[in-house]
Motif scaffolding. Sequence first.
Motif: not given
Length: 197
Positions: A111-120
């Motif tokens: 699901g999109t809630q488990y995406r790999s992401v860096v919020f800089y």
Amino acid sequence: MRAISYIILTLVLSINMNGQKRATATFGGGCFWCTEAFFDALDGVDKVESGYSGGEGANPTYKEVCSGLTGHAEVVQITYDPEKVSFVDLLEVFFATHNPTTLNRQGADVGTQYRSVVFYHNEAQKKETEFVIQSLEKEKIFKDPIVTEVSAFDTFYKAEDYHQDYFANNPRQPYCNAVINPKMEKFKKLFSEKLKK
């Protein structure tokens, strides 16, 4: 006069008793129970909170985020001492402890809630993240292309209390026992020199 007092207070609050400034990083690497446990073990990390970022609507609940309808990612917000651990050090742990090549998925969690992401939080974090990704791609550390989202930080919503320090409080819970414990053992061996004593 009040404005000056407010500015001074803000500066004081951003500096600890030793005069060291603190910085913030926000990462999404799948289930936040797992991600929180890794960063909480690092020397130089003061606080790790599980929560939600990158979606629509204020103060989402876990149930709403899990529905995928809000667009939020499960994230951890890390408060750290840059004199002890750098943002690049945090990125090293981030990319070593999840699979950044699977879109909207970590293992069985989909699901999109488990995406790999860096919020800089600033341009320096953005550039360092992009540089690390380019370096990992160039060195072909992963078999598949990295799909980690790199987005400007907007808002962090702290998750419900029972999600905080979840692994520390529930080490024998089935998910923790089957998924997090084996990863934690590998993590401790790989980053033994960077862990809290």
